[in-house]
Design a protein around this motif. Sequence first.
Motif, PDB file in Angstrom:
ATOM      1  N   VAL A  51     -14.399  96.928   7.033  1.00 44.85           N
ATOM      2  CA  VAL A  51     -14.673  95.863   6.062  1.00 44.85           C
ATOM      3  C   VAL A  51     -16.009  96.054   5.355  1.00 44.85           C
ATOM      4  O   VAL A  51     -16.130  95.803   4.142  1.00 44.85           O
ATOM      5  N   TYR A  52     -17.024  96.511   6.101  1.00 42.92           N
ATOM      6  CA  TYR A  52     -18.370  96.597   5.539  1.00 42.92           C
ATOM      7  C   TYR A  52     -18.822  98.037   5.277  1.00 42.92           C
ATOM      8  O   TYR A  52     -19.982  98.254   4.927  1.00 42.92           O
ATOM      9  N   ASP A  53     -17.935  98.986   5.505  1.00 42.52           N
ATOM     10  CA  ASP A  53     -18.259 100.396   5.302  1.00 42.52           C
ATOM     11  C   ASP A  53     -19.459 100.812   6.152  1.00 42.52           C
ATOM     12  O   ASP A  53     -20.321 101.569   5.712  1.00 42.52           O
ATOM     13  N   LEU A  54     -19.506 100.290   7.374  1.00 42.49           N
ATOM     14  CA  LEU A  54     -20.566 100.632   8.318  1.00 42.49           C
ATOM     15  C   LEU A  54     -20.101 101.805   9.174  1.00 42.49           C
ATOM     16  O   LEU A  54     -19.059 101.721   9.830  1.00 42.49           O
TER      17      LEU A  54
ATOM     18  N   ASP B 138     -19.776 113.386  11.439  1.00 40.41           N
ATOM     19  CA  ASP B 138     -19.366 112.108  10.863  1.00 40.41           C
ATOM     20  C   ASP B 138     -17.850 111.959  10.818  1.00 40.41           C
ATOM     21  O   ASP B 138     -17.330 111.005  10.251  1.00 40.41           O
ATOM     22  N   ALA B 139     -17.119 112.893  11.457  1.00 38.52           N
ATOM     23  CA  ALA B 139     -15.668 112.867  11.380  1.00 38.52           C
ATOM     24  C   ALA B 139     -15.048 111.727  12.186  1.00 38.52           C
ATOM     25  O   ALA B 139     -13.880 111.410  12.002  1.00 38.52           O
ATOM     26  N   ALA B 140     -15.814 111.111  13.074  1.00 38.17           N
ATOM     27  CA  ALA B 140     -15.254 110.088  13.956  1.00 38.17           C
ATOM     28  C   ALA B 140     -15.552 108.666  13.492  1.00 38.17           C
ATOM     29  O   ALA B 140     -15.251 107.714  14.211  1.00 38.17           O
ATOM     30  N   ASP B 141     -16.144 108.504  12.314  1.00 41.64           N
ATOM     31  CA  ASP B 141     -16.495 107.154  11.866  1.00 41.64           C
ATOM     32  C   ASP B 141     -15.259 106.251  11.810  1.00 41.64           C
ATOM     33  O   ASP B 141     -14.202 106.638  11.309  1.00 41.64           O
ATOM     34  N   GLY B 142     -15.442 105.034  12.359  1.00 41.52           N
ATOM     35  CA  GLY B 142     -14.363 104.067  12.396  1.00 41.52           C
ATOM     36  C   GLY B 142     -13.388 104.265  13.537  1.00 41.52           C
ATOM     37  O   GLY B 142     -12.374 103.568  13.615  1.00 41.52           O
ATOM     38  N   GLU B 143     -13.691 105.187  14.456  1.00 40.37           N
ATOM     39  CA  GLU B 143     -12.756 105.552  15.512  1.00 40.37           C
ATOM     40  C   GLU B 143     -13.251 105.141  16.895  1.00 40.37           C
ATOM     41  O   GLU B 143     -14.453 105.055  17.137  1.00 40.37           O
ATOM     42  N   ALA B 144     -12.286 104.914  17.798  1.00 43.07           N
ATOM     43  CA  ALA B 144     -12.549 104.823  19.231  1.00 43.07           C
ATOM     44  C   ALA B 144     -12.104 106.133  19.851  1.00 43.07           C
ATOM     45  O   ALA B 144     -10.994 106.616  19.575  1.00 43.07           O
ATOM     46  N   VAL B 145     -12.963 106.731  20.691  1.00 40.21           N
ATOM     47  CA  VAL B 145     -12.734 108.089  21.178  1.00 40.21           C
ATOM     48  C   VAL B 145     -12.973 108.146  22.685  1.00 40.21           C
ATOM     49  O   VAL B 145     -14.009 107.684  23.174  1.00 40.21           O
ATOM     50  N   ASN B 146     -12.030 108.727  23.407  1.00 40.12           N
ATOM     51  CA  ASN B 146     -12.186 108.917  24.852  1.00 40.12           C
ATOM     52  C   ASN B 146     -13.248 109.970  25.155  1.00 40.12           C
ATOM     53  O   ASN B 146     -13.274 111.036  24.540  1.00 40.12           O
ATOM     54  N   ILE B 147     -14.096 109.662  26.135  1.00 41.51           N
ATOM     55  CA  ILE B 147     -15.037 110.640  26.676  1.00 41.51           C
ATOM     56  C   ILE B 147     -14.815 110.697  28.186  1.00 41.51           C
ATOM     57  O   ILE B 147     -15.222 109.798  28.927  1.00 41.51           O
ATOM     58  N   GLY B 148     -14.125 111.754  28.631  1.00 40.10           N
ATOM     59  CA  GLY B 148     -13.811 111.912  30.042  1.00 40.10           C
ATOM     60  C   GLY B 148     -14.129 113.308  30.519  1.00 40.10           C
ATOM     61  O   GLY B 148     -14.822 114.076  29.843  1.00 40.10           O
ATOM     62  N   SER B 149     -13.595 113.641  31.690  1.00 42.99           N
ATOM     63  CA  SER B 149     -13.857 114.955  32.269  1.00 42.99           C
ATOM     64  C   SER B 149     -12.658 115.863  32.036  1.00 42.99           C
ATOM     65  O   SER B 149     -11.826 115.620  31.171  1.00 42.99           O
ATOM     66  N   THR B 150     -12.551 116.898  32.837  1.00 39.02           N
ATOM     67  CA  THR B 150     -11.435 117.826  32.698  1.00 39.02           C
ATOM     68  C   THR B 150     -10.278 117.488  33.631  1.00 39.02           C
ATOM     69  O   THR B 150      -9.226 118.108  33.552  1.00 39.02           O
ATOM     70  N   ASP B 151     -10.461 116.521  34.532  1.00 40.44           N
ATOM     71  CA  ASP B 151      -9.425 116.249  35.526  1.00 40.44           C
ATOM     72  C   ASP B 151      -9.609 114.856  36.110  1.00 40.44           C
ATOM     73  O   ASP B 151     -10.457 114.084  35.647  1.00 40.44           O
ATOM     74  N   ASN B 152      -8.813 114.521  37.098  1.00 45.08           N
ATOM     75  CA  ASN B 152      -9.055 113.302  37.869  1.00 45.08           C
ATOM     76  C   ASN B 152      -8.884 113.615  39.350  1.00 45.08           C
ATOM     77  O   ASN B 152      -8.477 114.711  39.723  1.00 45.08           O
ATOM     78  N   ILE B 153      -9.221 112.640  40.184  1.00 41.65           N
ATOM     79  CA  ILE B 153      -9.271 112.894  41.621  1.00 41.65           C
ATOM     80  C   ILE B 153      -8.957 111.600  42.353  1.00 41.65           C
ATOM     81  O   ILE B 153      -9.301 110.506  41.882  1.00 41.65           O
ATOM     82  N   SER B 154      -8.274 111.704  43.489  1.00 41.78           N
ATOM     83  CA  SER B 154      -8.024 110.500  44.282  1.00 41.78           C
ATOM     84  C   SER B 154      -9.320 110.083  44.983  1.00 41.78           C
ATOM     85  O   SER B 154     -10.194 110.911  45.262  1.00 41.78           O
ATOM     86  N   ILE B 155      -9.421 108.796  45.279  1.00 40.32           N
ATOM     87  CA  ILE B 155     -10.633 108.292  45.935  1.00 40.32           C
ATOM     88  C   ILE B 155     -10.779 108.902  47.326  1.00 40.32           C
ATOM     89  O   ILE B 155     -11.896 109.228  47.756  1.00 40.32           O
ATOM     90  N   THR B 156      -9.675 109.088  48.024  1.00 43.45           N
ATOM     91  CA  THR B 156      -9.764 109.730  49.332  1.00 43.45           C
ATOM     92  C   THR B 156     -10.266 111.164  49.212  1.00 43.45           C
ATOM     93  O   THR B 156     -11.154 111.601  49.967  1.00 43.45           O
ATOM     94  N   THR B 157      -9.744 111.926  48.254  1.00 43.76           N
ATOM     95  CA  THR B 157     -10.192 113.306  48.072  1.00 43.76           C
ATOM     96  C   THR B 157     -11.672 113.345  47.684  1.00 43.76           C
ATOM     97  O   THR B 157     -12.421 114.217  48.148  1.00 43.76           O
TER      98      THR B 157
END
Length: 328
Positions: A171-174, A237-256
Amino acid sequence: MRILVTGGAGFVGGHLAERFTADGHDVVVLDNLNDFYSPEIKRHTVEQCRAVADAGDGSYEFVGGDVRDADLVADLVTDADYVYHQAGQAGVRPSVQNPREYDEVNVDGTLNVLDACRDEGIERFVMASSSSVYGTLNYLPYDEEHPTEPVSPYGASKLAAERYACSYSEVYDLPVVALRYFTVYGPRMRPNMAISNFVSRCVNGDPPVIYGDGTQTRDFTYIDDVIDANVRLLSEDAADGEAVNIGSTDNISITTLAEHVRDRIAPDLELVYDDPKDADAEHTHADTSKAEALLDYEPEYTIREGVDAFVDWYDENRDWYEPLVLSS
């Protein structure tokens, strides 16, 4: 470059402020040093940033205050080129007890910063969002098209804040980018997180405590990778107006995860299980292909590598960090 970091004495914000200062930028930090976890950890961060400024070309200023103070926020934004909005009330579980506080800080506080940025016409507003915005699991890994159905007041407040931010972009071009962090960990992390709890217990000869049956999985993201993604937004500036995931390369169980920490520090300890906590997600895992495409983001740390790096840091900084962990 003049950069305002809200929440800049906290975990992610503190590392951002330190990096920007080390890179020669002029950094102003706004933080209220609240006691959600030990303010002494935050004061240590402030002193670390001041030392970096004294040793280099960047400048650093700490301002005690709250993003709910709209006049103070407006004054600080006036002198900024970029605003990195990391301030927020953290914690999925505590949000169940006090949802209105999360709305006041995470939503109204964000609106105060957005209004000031809109009025001043800053170059970019970058905000910390969260994987908690996804909530109810439809499929893994989560990509940005996954439905957002948060199951905690914390997740709802972060989703509302990022949606406001992205609407201001429209709306505001921010220029706005919302980074959805997936469980960030590393040096100076919050004491009440699984990794810091597991490490502190093991180094003191106590077994790791797992809430639930331990089959829950998490995408843990090492702090250096998160900082790298943020720093890229000083030029990209390619991501303006976007929501972007920032994660790792994998996941892990809490027990592991608990077993990895235990085996690294005290292999003879047994794991302990306790009742699950309210509003905890069963599984998280980030699809980071959008971040790769827009920001050239490639996380360097696997979860095991990051945990090992944190264990090494913990050992080197145990004299000041551990007492604050154990007292939280």
